[in-house]
Design an enzyme around this catalytic site. Structure first.
Site, short mmCIF file in Angstrom:
data_model
loop_
_atom_site.label_atom_id
_atom_site.label_comp_id
_atom_site.label_asym_id
_atom_site.label_seq_id
_atom_site.Cartn_x
_atom_site.Cartn_y
_atom_site.Cartn_z
N GLU A 110 26.14 27.65 51.39
CA GLU A 110 26.64 28.78 50.60
C GLU A 110 26.20 30.11 51.20
O GLU A 110 26.96 31.07 51.26
CB GLU A 110 26.15 28.65 49.14
CG GLU A 110 26.77 27.44 48.46
CD GLU A 110 26.40 27.31 46.99
OE1 GLU A 110 25.41 27.93 46.57
OE2 GLU A 110 27.11 26.58 46.28
N ARG A 211 25.12 36.16 43.99
CA ARG A 211 24.43 34.87 43.95
C ARG A 211 23.41 34.74 42.83
O ARG A 211 22.80 33.67 42.68
CB ARG A 211 23.78 34.58 45.30
CG ARG A 211 24.80 34.45 46.42
CD ARG A 211 25.85 33.39 46.14
NE ARG A 211 26.78 33.21 47.26
CZ ARG A 211 27.63 32.20 47.38
NH1 ARG A 211 27.70 31.27 46.44
NH2 ARG A 211 28.44 32.12 48.42
C1 LIG Z 1 30.11 31.59 42.05
C2 LIG Z 1 30.74 31.37 43.39
C3 LIG Z 1 31.62 30.33 43.58
C4 LIG Z 1 32.23 30.11 44.82
N1 LIG Z 1 33.09 29.07 44.97
C5 LIG Z 1 33.69 28.85 46.17
C6 LIG Z 1 34.57 27.75 46.38
O1 LIG Z 1 34.85 26.98 45.48
N2 LIG Z 1 35.11 27.57 47.61
C7 LIG Z 1 34.85 28.43 48.64
O2 LIG Z 1 35.38 28.24 49.73
N3 LIG Z 1 34.00 29.46 48.48
C8 LIG Z 1 33.43 29.70 47.28
N4 LIG Z 1 32.55 30.74 47.14
C9 LIG Z 1 32.26 31.59 48.30
C10 LIG Z 1 33.08 32.90 48.27
O3 LIG Z 1 34.47 32.64 48.26
C11 LIG Z 1 32.74 33.78 49.48
O4 LIG Z 1 33.17 33.15 50.66
C12 LIG Z 1 31.28 34.06 49.62
O5 LIG Z 1 30.73 34.39 48.39
C13 LIG Z 1 31.08 35.20 50.63
O6 LIG Z 1 31.35 36.42 50.01
P1 LIG Z 1 32.31 37.53 50.63
O7 LIG Z 1 33.67 37.01 50.84
O8 LIG Z 1 32.18 38.73 49.74
O9 LIG Z 1 31.77 37.76 52.09
P2 LIG Z 1 30.61 38.67 52.73
O10 LIG Z 1 30.47 38.23 54.13
O11 LIG Z 1 29.39 38.66 51.84
O12 LIG Z 1 31.26 40.09 52.82
C14 LIG Z 1 31.01 41.19 51.98
C15 LIG Z 1 32.30 41.95 51.83
O13 LIG Z 1 32.73 42.46 53.09
C16 LIG Z 1 34.17 42.42 53.16
N5 LIG Z 1 34.55 41.48 54.23
C17 LIG Z 1 33.75 40.54 54.81
N6 LIG Z 1 34.41 39.89 55.77
C18 LIG Z 1 35.64 40.41 55.81
C19 LIG Z 1 36.79 40.14 56.57
N7 LIG Z 1 36.79 39.20 57.51
N8 LIG Z 1 37.89 40.83 56.33
C20 LIG Z 1 37.91 41.80 55.38
N9 LIG Z 1 36.86 42.12 54.60
C21 LIG Z 1 35.74 41.43 54.82
C22 LIG Z 1 34.67 41.91 51.81
O14 LIG Z 1 34.91 43.02 50.98
C23 LIG Z 1 33.48 41.10 51.32
O15 LIG Z 1 33.43 40.93 49.91
C24 LIG Z 1 31.93 30.98 45.91
C25 LIG Z 1 31.04 32.03 45.71
C26 LIG Z 1 30.43 32.24 44.48
C27 LIG Z 1 29.47 33.40 44.31
#
Ligand SMILES: Cc1cc2nc3c(=O)[nH]c(=O)nc-3n(C[C@H](O)[C@H](O)[C@H](O)COP(=O)(O)OP(=O)(O)OC[C@H]3O[C@@H](n4cnc5c(N)ncnc54)[C@H](O)[C@@H]3O)c2cc1C
Length: 261
Positions: A110, A211
């Site tokens: 995660e 988280r």
């Molecule tokens: C409660 C919970 C349940 C979840 N369940 C699932 C699940 O069932 N299946 C699953 O696959 N995942 C799941 N996730 C993971 C979730 O989908 C994200 O992949 C993960 O939390 C990373 O967060 P983020 O996308 O904000 O990325 P981070 O890398 O933390 O990026 C921060 C921010 O930067 C920007 N950003 C980052 N990368 C890019 C990019 N390439 N292009 C454009 N903007 C970008 C976005 O605004 C992003 O929100 C879950 C997460 C949580 C907290």
């Protein structure tokens, strides 16, 4: 199986180069500002972020930029305004490195989904052949702890039975690595492992928010609750808008007033 607890250790953080900061202040004729500002702001990470931000508008004092007629003259007001406006890019200048020890592969899987602003070094289960299968017992399984332990003992036995079918002493390191990696396929997701994780403060704020949310998995919630405790204590201005709620399972949800700056 040994019972274990996930551990969070703060390993490193961004520090200032005093001579570099002085050089910058001299360049901007802002030595007077620097001397005053440093007295009231001993926190190096927060100070670096403020320096980077003030460089954008030359706002080290009135008069340096003719367009600027007043400046926020203390770090608290300066950083609060940055958070309110969502100028989060300057938070990327300072990082913190954590060791997350005795954590499961569930947690690490995660964690690595957070890509922006991170650096990661994870213990390799291709190279490292476990002797024991150690696991943290999630609170939801406490009523079944005996059966949980027995299940792990069974898996450990099967792991070592399979391992014993091969003559490890006769193998090259490359062969051991291949076989260790093949064998890990029967290891449980919950096996204790270690990971070093660096995030900048923009990222850490976001990952704490996501988280420690009640819908996040309990282990990552517990760990990022500890990360939040450390950050709120060590970087009081950068995390000044966070408040927390106690959750029924003893973890805390940390909520910022300004989300995703
Ligand atoms: C409660 C919970 C349940 C979840 N369940 C699932 C699940 O069932 N299946 C699953 O696959 N995942 C799941 N996730 C993971 C979730 O989908 C994200 O992949 C993960 O939390 C990373 O967060 P983020 O996308 O904000 O990325 P981070 O890398 O933390 O990026 C921060 C921010 O930067 C920007 N950003 C980052 N990368 C890019 C990019 N390439 N292009 C454009 N903007 C970008 C976005 O605004 C992003 O929100 C879950 C997460 C949580 C907290």
């Amino acid at each position: 199986m040994n019972p274990i607890e996930p551990l969070v250790i703060k390993l490193a953080e961004t520090r200032l180069s005093d001579s570099g900061v002085r050089h910058l202040a001299e360049h901007y004729s802002a030595v007077e500002w620097l001397e005053k500002a440093k007295q009231s702001q001993p926190n190096e990470a927060e100070f670096l972020i403020e320096l980077a931000g003030r460089t954008c508008y030359k706002s080290f004092g009135v008069g340096l930029n003719p367009n600027v007629t007043r400046i926020r003259d203390n770090s608290r007001d300066y950083i609060t305004n940055v958070l309110e406006k969502g100028d989060g890019s300057i938070l990327e200048h300072a990082t913190v490195t954590f060791a997350f020890l005795n954590v499961s592969r569930i947690f690490t899987h995660e964690l690595v989904r957070h890509r922006a602003g991170t650096a990661i070094s994870q213990e390799s289960l291709r190279y490292v052949r476990p002797r024991e299968i150690d696991l943290w017992l999630p609170p939801d399984l406490e009523p079944a702890s005996k059966q949980f332990r027995e299940t792990i003992q069974e898996i450990t036995k099967h792991y070592h039975d399979l391992e014993a079918l091969f003559d490890w002493d006769k193998m090259t390191f490359e062969q051991k690595k291949r076989l260790t990696s093949a064998l890990r396929r029967i290891l449980p997701d919950g096996i204790a492992t270690n990971i070093i994780w660096t995030g900048n403060h923009r990222t850490i704020r976001w990952v704490i928010e996501m988280r420690t949310h009640p819908s996040a998995e309990v282990e990552i919630r517990k760990i990022f609750g500890k990360v939040a405790e450390i950050c709120l204590q060590d970087y009081p201005l950068l995390y000044s808008d966070f408040t927390y709620k106690e959750l029924a399972d003893g973890t805390r949800q940390y909520v910022p007033k300004f989300s995703k700056v």
